[in-house]
Design a protein around this motif. Structure first.
Motif, short mmCIF file in Angstrom:
data_model
loop_
_atom_site.label_atom_id
_atom_site.label_comp_id
_atom_site.label_asym_id
_atom_site.label_seq_id
_atom_site.Cartn_x
_atom_site.Cartn_y
_atom_site.Cartn_z
N LEU A 40 5.49 -3.16 6.57
CA LEU A 40 4.60 -3.70 7.45
C LEU A 40 5.57 -2.65 8.88
O LEU A 40 4.94 -2.21 9.69
CB LEU A 40 5.69 -5.00 7.51
N ALA A 59 3.74 0.35 8.99
CA ALA A 59 2.06 0.70 9.22
C ALA A 59 2.07 0.03 10.97
O ALA A 59 0.85 -0.54 10.73
CB ALA A 59 1.45 -0.22 8.17
N ASP A 60 3.33 -0.32 11.25
CA ASP A 60 3.06 -0.61 12.43
C ASP A 60 2.48 -1.82 12.85
O ASP A 60 1.83 -2.35 13.80
CB ASP A 60 2.06 0.49 13.50
N GLY A 61 2.99 -2.80 12.12
CA GLY A 61 2.74 -4.38 11.77
C GLY A 61 1.57 -4.27 11.29
O GLY A 61 1.08 -5.70 11.66
N ASP A 62 0.99 -3.53 10.50
CA ASP A 62 -0.83 -3.85 9.76
C ASP A 62 -0.29 -4.73 8.95
O ASP A 62 0.18 -4.00 7.96
CB ASP A 62 -1.48 -2.59 9.35
N TRP A 63 -0.71 -5.88 8.72
CA TRP A 63 -0.21 -7.02 7.37
C TRP A 63 -1.51 -6.28 6.57
O TRP A 63 -0.94 -7.07 5.53
CB TRP A 63 -0.47 -8.72 7.70
N ASN A 64 -2.25 -6.41 6.43
CA ASN A 64 -2.51 -5.66 5.70
C ASN A 64 -2.36 -4.62 4.49
O ASN A 64 -2.69 -4.24 3.29
CB ASN A 64 -4.23 -4.71 5.82
N VAL A 65 -1.10 -4.03 4.66
CA VAL A 65 -0.54 -3.23 3.67
C VAL A 65 0.42 -4.48 2.59
O VAL A 65 0.56 -3.62 1.89
CB VAL A 65 0.70 -1.85 4.60
N ASP A 96 1.02 -1.31 -0.19
CA ASP A 96 0.29 0.32 0.01
C ASP A 96 1.28 1.49 0.15
O ASP A 96 1.60 1.64 1.09
CB ASP A 96 -0.87 -0.35 1.40
N VAL A 107 1.42 4.06 3.22
CA VAL A 107 1.89 4.16 4.08
C VAL A 107 3.01 3.94 3.32
O VAL A 107 4.05 4.09 4.80
CB VAL A 107 2.04 2.21 4.54
#
Length: 355
Positions: free
Chosen positions: A114, A117-123, A69, A72
């Motif tokens: 990752l 995005a502070d560990g948000d796997w959706n990125v 994404d 980010v």
């Protein structure tokens, strides 16, 4: 602007390292068969790398906006991705292991994104479709080709070698070596061209992503008139980016990567011109197909497995499988190790306020 220049310099360093790290992909077989001297092969590969790098932007687009994404992504994210790829390339070059620069860069980018995005796997874009309705994302463009291309390279190399043996078995070794020595010049040039169309574009995509990031974040708003060409409101690979990356990769290829060339050209299997032609032709066809579809394929996987397939058809025991095992382990570790380095580098950059 200063951060962008740091990112640009780091990207070009990666491209140069990519050139000499992957020089073996284009020339290992033609050197091992003694069709060309090492220096002649290096310049042949460098020239066709340069031409191939200017042949399209499909792979660059995939790297730049098809895997994570972009909302980010910051300059620090891109820098961290490059650091992960550079460190891994230097380690594997020192060990003489032909690993994938493509997967090193992709792993670094995913890990850095990752962390951003502070560990948000959706990125991470696992599967999606672009404006033209074509599949994009990590699964169709990275993971599936990573699993399929080595199989295609091995089977394709073995099959082409089988066909060639059916044709040449009635001729004397002198005639076969003479004919395929000349044909290998063509296959080596094609291999160099296809390597340029795929590998050089990865850095183009990263630089284009940095330009888009700098523009969308407002970092380029105060640029002087002479630097206005850096503003990129939409993701695009500018001509100056293509030319710069092509020249830097060609220069890196010209520097040679003799540690990896020795592994692929001499240690893995002993080749003759007909074997070198079969391996290079198979790998070039696989890579060229991937480039057409915008797949950032590992050229290392393609040529290495093609050599293995050709060697196995020659005689299964001709391939030194102990060396192959070391190479495969390097392939397995590339994505996670580079992802971890990219992740940690991004955290350090955030800690020191680099955006």
């Amino acid at each position: 602007m200063t951060i962008f220049l740091i990112v640009l310099l780091t990207a070009l360093i990666f491209e140069y390292i990519n050139g000499f790290h992957d020089a073996a992909n284009a020339i290992a077989t033609v050197v091992s068969t003694k069709v060309l001297t090492p220096r002649q092969a290096i310049w042949l590969a460098a020239f066709f790398n340069l031409i191939g790098a200017l042949a399209g932007t499909a792979v660059a687009t995939t790297i730049g906006k098809g895997l994570v994404d972009t909302s980010v992504v910051t300059m620090a994210t891109i820098f961290s991705a490059l650091v992960g790829a550079i460190i891994w390339n230097l380690i594997t070059w020192w060990l003489g292991l032909p690993s994938s620069s493509s997967h090193a860069l992709i792993g670094g980018l995913c890990g850095a994104a990752l962390a951003s995005a502070d560990g948000d796997w959706n990125v991470l874009v696992w599967a999606s479709t672009n404006a033209k309705g074509a599949a994009t994302g990590l699964w169709p463009k990275v993971v599936m080709p990573m699993l399929v291309s080595p199989v295609v390279g091995f089977v394709g190399g073995a099959f082409l070698m089988f066909l060639l043996l059916m044709v040449v078995h009635r001729f004397t070794p002198r005639i076969v070596n003479g004919v395929f020595g000349k044909l290998q010049l063509v296959s080596a040039a094609w291999m160099g061209f296809s390597h340029g169309t795929n590998d050089a574009q990865k850095t183009m995509g990263i630089i284009a992503l940095a330009l888009f990031t700098g523009t969308s974040s407002g970092a380029f708003d105060s640029l002087p008139v002479w630097a206005a060409f850096l503003r990129t409101p939409e993701f695009a690979v500018d001509r100056w980016v293509m030319i710069t990356c092509a020249l830097v990769m060609a220069a890196g290829t010209a520097a040679g990567g003799w540690r990896i060339i020795r592994t692929m050209g001499h240690k893995m299997v002993k080749l003759q011109p007909v074997h070198g032609f079969a391996a290079e032709t198979t790998a070039a066809l696989v890579i060229q197909t991937a480039s057409h579809w915008g797949i950032p394929l590992s050229t290392t996987h393609a040529i290495s497995t093609s050599i293995m397939g050709v060697g196995a058809m020659k005689r299964f025991g001709a391939v030194k499988w102990g060396i192959v095992e070391r190479i495969v382990w390097a392939w397995i570790f590339t994505l996670p190790v580079c992802g971890l380095i990219g992740f940690l580098t991004e955290i350090v950059c955030k800690h020191f306020g680099m955006k």
